[in-house]
Design a protein around this motif. Structure first.
Motif, PDB file in Angstrom:
ATOM      1  N   LEU A  85      43.950  17.673  82.136  1.00 36.99           N
ATOM      2  CA  LEU A  85      44.304  17.392  80.747  1.00 36.99           C
ATOM      3  C   LEU A  85      45.573  18.121  80.333  1.00 36.99           C
ATOM      4  CD1 LEU A  85      40.755  17.717  79.145  1.00 36.99           C
ATOM      5  CD2 LEU A  85      41.889  15.657  80.011  1.00 36.99           C
ATOM      6  N   PHE A  86      45.893  19.162  81.038  1.00 38.02           N
ATOM      7  CA  PHE A  86      46.969  20.045  80.623  1.00 38.02           C
ATOM      8  C   PHE A  86      48.290  19.745  81.319  1.00 38.02           C
ATOM      9  CE2 PHE A  86      48.814  24.447  80.360  1.00 38.02           C
ATOM     10  CZ  PHE A  86      48.941  24.451  78.991  1.00 38.02           C
ATOM     11  N   ALA A  87      48.225  19.058  82.452  1.00 39.21           N
ATOM     12  CA  ALA A  87      49.402  18.940  83.311  1.00 39.21           C
ATOM     13  C   ALA A  87      50.139  17.617  83.187  1.00 39.21           C
ATOM     14  CB  ALA A  87      48.993  19.171  84.772  1.00 39.21           C
ATOM     15  N   HIS A  88      50.235  17.073  81.997  1.00 39.88           N
ATOM     16  CA  HIS A  88      51.024  15.860  81.824  1.00 39.88           C
ATOM     17  C   HIS A  88      52.496  16.215  82.001  1.00 39.88           C
ATOM     18  CE1 HIS A  88      47.285  14.538  80.018  1.00 39.88           C
ATOM     19  NE2 HIS A  88      47.715  13.316  80.208  1.00 39.88           N
ATOM     20  N   SER A  89      53.163  15.484  82.879  1.00 37.85           N
ATOM     21  CA  SER A  89      54.559  15.813  83.173  1.00 37.85           C
ATOM     22  C   SER A  89      55.476  15.284  82.087  1.00 37.85           C
ATOM     23  CB  SER A  89      54.967  15.212  84.518  1.00 37.85           C
ATOM     24  OG  SER A  89      55.051  13.813  84.406  1.00 37.85           O
ATOM     25  N   GLY A  90      56.678  15.818  82.072  1.00 34.56           N
ATOM     26  CA  GLY A  90      57.670  15.369  81.117  1.00 34.56           C
ATOM     27  C   GLY A  90      58.512  14.246  81.688  1.00 34.56           C
ATOM     28  N   ALA A  91      57.891  13.131  82.036  1.00 38.96           N
ATOM     29  CA  ALA A  91      58.623  11.992  82.568  1.00 38.96           C
ATOM     30  C   ALA A  91      59.491  11.398  81.464  1.00 38.96           C
ATOM     31  CB  ALA A  91      57.644  10.936  83.080  1.00 38.96           C
ATOM     32  N   GLY A 143      53.962   5.796  82.013  1.00 38.97           N
ATOM     33  CA  GLY A 143      53.002   4.726  82.217  1.00 38.97           C
ATOM     34  C   GLY A 143      53.365   3.783  83.353  1.00 38.97           C
ATOM     35  N   TYR A 144      54.532   3.997  83.971  1.00 44.60           N
ATOM     36  CA  TYR A 144      54.981   3.129  85.053  1.00 44.60           C
ATOM     37  C   TYR A 144      55.257   3.882  86.347  1.00 44.60           C
ATOM     38  CZ  TYR A 144      55.648  -0.296  81.370  1.00 44.60           C
ATOM     39  OH  TYR A 144      55.442  -1.144  80.323  1.00 44.60           O
ATOM     40  N   ILE A 145      55.910   5.037  86.248  1.00 42.87           N
ATOM     41  CA  ILE A 145      56.405   5.757  87.419  1.00 42.87           C
ATOM     42  C   ILE A 145      55.817   7.170  87.447  1.00 42.87           C
ATOM     43  CG2 ILE A 145      58.485   6.627  88.598  1.00 42.87           C
ATOM     44  CD1 ILE A 145      58.412   3.553  88.355  1.00 42.87           C
ATOM     45  N   VAL A 146      55.412   7.615  88.643  1.00 40.35           N
ATOM     46  CA  VAL A 146      55.010   9.003  88.852  1.00 40.35           C
ATOM     47  C   VAL A 146      55.909   9.535  89.956  1.00 40.35           C
ATOM     48  CG1 VAL A 146      53.175  10.586  89.547  1.00 40.35           C
ATOM     49  CG2 VAL A 146      52.611   8.539  88.206  1.00 40.35           C
ATOM     50  N   ARG A 147      56.788  10.449  89.611  1.00 39.98           N
ATOM     51  CA  ARG A 147      57.705  11.031  90.585  1.00 39.98           C
ATOM     52  C   ARG A 147      56.959  12.027  91.480  1.00 39.98           C
ATOM     53  NH1 ARG A 147      61.988   7.673  90.756  1.00 39.98           N
ATOM     54  NH2 ARG A 147      62.585   7.131  88.630  1.00 39.98           N
ATOM     55  N   ALA A 148      57.394  12.136  92.733  1.00 35.63           N
ATOM     56  CA  ALA A 148      56.724  12.991  93.714  1.00 35.63           C
ATOM     57  C   ALA A 148      56.519  14.412  93.206  1.00 35.63           C
ATOM     58  CB  ALA A 148      57.501  13.001  95.029  1.00 35.63           C
ATOM     59  N   GLY A 149      57.499  14.952  92.512  1.00 37.51           N
ATOM     60  CA  GLY A 149      57.392  16.322  92.028  1.00 37.51           C
ATOM     61  C   GLY A 149      56.649  16.465  90.715  1.00 37.51           C
ATOM     62  N   SER A 150      56.157  15.355  90.168  1.00 37.92           N
ATOM     63  CA  SER A 150      55.498  15.391  88.855  1.00 37.92           C
ATOM     64  C   SER A 150      54.044  14.940  88.893  1.00 37.92           C
ATOM     65  CB  SER A 150      56.258  14.494  87.876  1.00 37.92           C
ATOM     66  OG  SER A 150      57.556  14.968  87.683  1.00 37.92           O
ATOM     67  N   ARG A 151      53.454  14.900  90.085  1.00 36.86           N
ATOM     68  CA  ARG A 151      52.052  14.493  90.181  1.00 36.86           C
ATOM     69  C   ARG A 151      51.155  15.539  89.537  1.00 36.86           C
ATOM     70  NH1 ARG A 151      52.449  13.599  96.482  1.00 36.86           N
ATOM     71  NH2 ARG A 151      53.812  11.788  96.504  1.00 36.86           N
ATOM     72  N   ARG A 152      50.107  15.056  88.871  1.00 30.67           N
ATOM     73  CA  ARG A 152      49.149  15.978  88.253  1.00 30.67           C
ATOM     74  C   ARG A 152      48.160  16.490  89.285  1.00 30.67           C
ATOM     75  NH1 ARG A 152      46.489  13.404  83.142  1.00 30.67           N
ATOM     76  NH2 ARG A 152      47.292  11.441  83.851  1.00 30.67           N
ATOM     77  N   PRO A 153      48.013  17.811  89.410  1.00 29.66           N
ATOM     78  CA  PRO A 153      47.014  18.350  90.345  1.00 29.66           C
ATOM     79  C   PRO A 153      45.614  18.102  89.804  1.00 29.66           C
ATOM     80  CG  PRO A 153      48.027  20.113  89.079  1.00 29.66           C
ATOM     81  CD  PRO A 153      48.743  18.850  88.701  1.00 29.66           C
ATOM     82  N   MET A 154      44.681  17.897  90.726  1.00 30.79           N
ATOM     83  CA  MET A 154      43.290  17.684  90.342  1.00 30.79           C
ATOM     84  C   MET A 154      42.421  18.588  91.205  1.00 30.79           C
ATOM     85  SD  MET A 154      43.293  13.556  90.014  1.00 30.79           S
ATOM     86  CE  MET A 154      43.157  13.386  91.743  1.00 30.79           C
ATOM     87  N   GLY A 155      41.283  18.962  90.694  1.00 28.70           N
ATOM     88  CA  GLY A 155      40.351  19.779  91.457  1.00 28.70           C
ATOM     89  C   GLY A 155      40.829  21.207  91.599  1.00 28.70           C
TER      90      GLY A 155
END
Length: 189
Positions: free
Chosen positions: A69-75, A81-93
């Motif tokens: 919930l906290f790690a939304h990137s500044g795309a 809503g369209y692109i997730v850059r390699a360095g901006s993926r949200r960590p999970m777990g």
């Protein structure tokens, strides 16, 4: 729309998607949080911004790490809503068992989620999982041992596998990391 507004908009939609995937109502979560249904509804519609303490409680109520919930990137707004850059993926777990997961999907509002999973060498899932999901994995590199519905399998690069709401467990007893792309429906993170 600036980056912060875009990130906040994703937060409300993700909270709603996670709540619905767990079969919980606004009233259920509001009661757990000791907050009003109206407040939670405003959070989900991005009309109210939860505090860090609120996010911690929401994550706990939904059974997800706070980082989801906290790690939304500044795309950039045009990519949101369209692109997730390699360095901006949200960590999970938590990574405690040796599994590092990153969300490949732009958010959790689709009927599925796509996850990049890295299994550290000599790691294993301690407790079998049995989720009400359908899951498909595709191995990019390394080898992984799977126990699906009591049946043992070993998969490697280019192999894929499916799990349909049955108990499963993974282990990487090998000396190299294993990397897979995992698609889960409905979203669970």
């Amino acid at each position: 729309m600036n980056d912060q507004v875009a990130a906040t908009a994703t937060l409300g939609a993700d909270i709603r998607a996670l709540r619905k995937a767990r079969g919980l109502t606004l009233s259920d979560i509001a009661a757990i949080l000791n907050r009003s249904v109206g407040w939670l509804s405003q959070v989900e519609r991005d009309m109210s911004e939860p505090s860090i303490s609120d996010l911690r409680q929401i994550a706990e109520a939904l059974g997800v790490p706070m980082s989801m919930l906290f790690a939304h990137s500044g795309a950039p707004a045009e990519e949101h809503g369209y692109i997730v850059r390699a360095g901006s993926r949200r960590p999970m777990g938590s990574g405690e068992e040796g599994l590092i997961e990153e969300l490949l999907s732009p958010d959790l509002t689709d009927d599925f989620e796509m996850v990049h999973s890295t299994f550290r060498p000599k790691s294993r899932m301690q407790t079998p999982a049995n989720r009400p999901t359908q899951e498909v994995g595709y191995m990019i590199s390394g080898r992984l041992d799977l126990l699906i519905g009591g049946r043992p399998f070993t998969v490697g690069p280019g192999d894929s596998f499916r799990i349909r709401h049955e108990p499963y467990q993974w282990s990487n007893p090998y000396d190299e990391p294993a990397v897979a792309v995992w698609v889960i429906a409905p979203p669970v993170y």
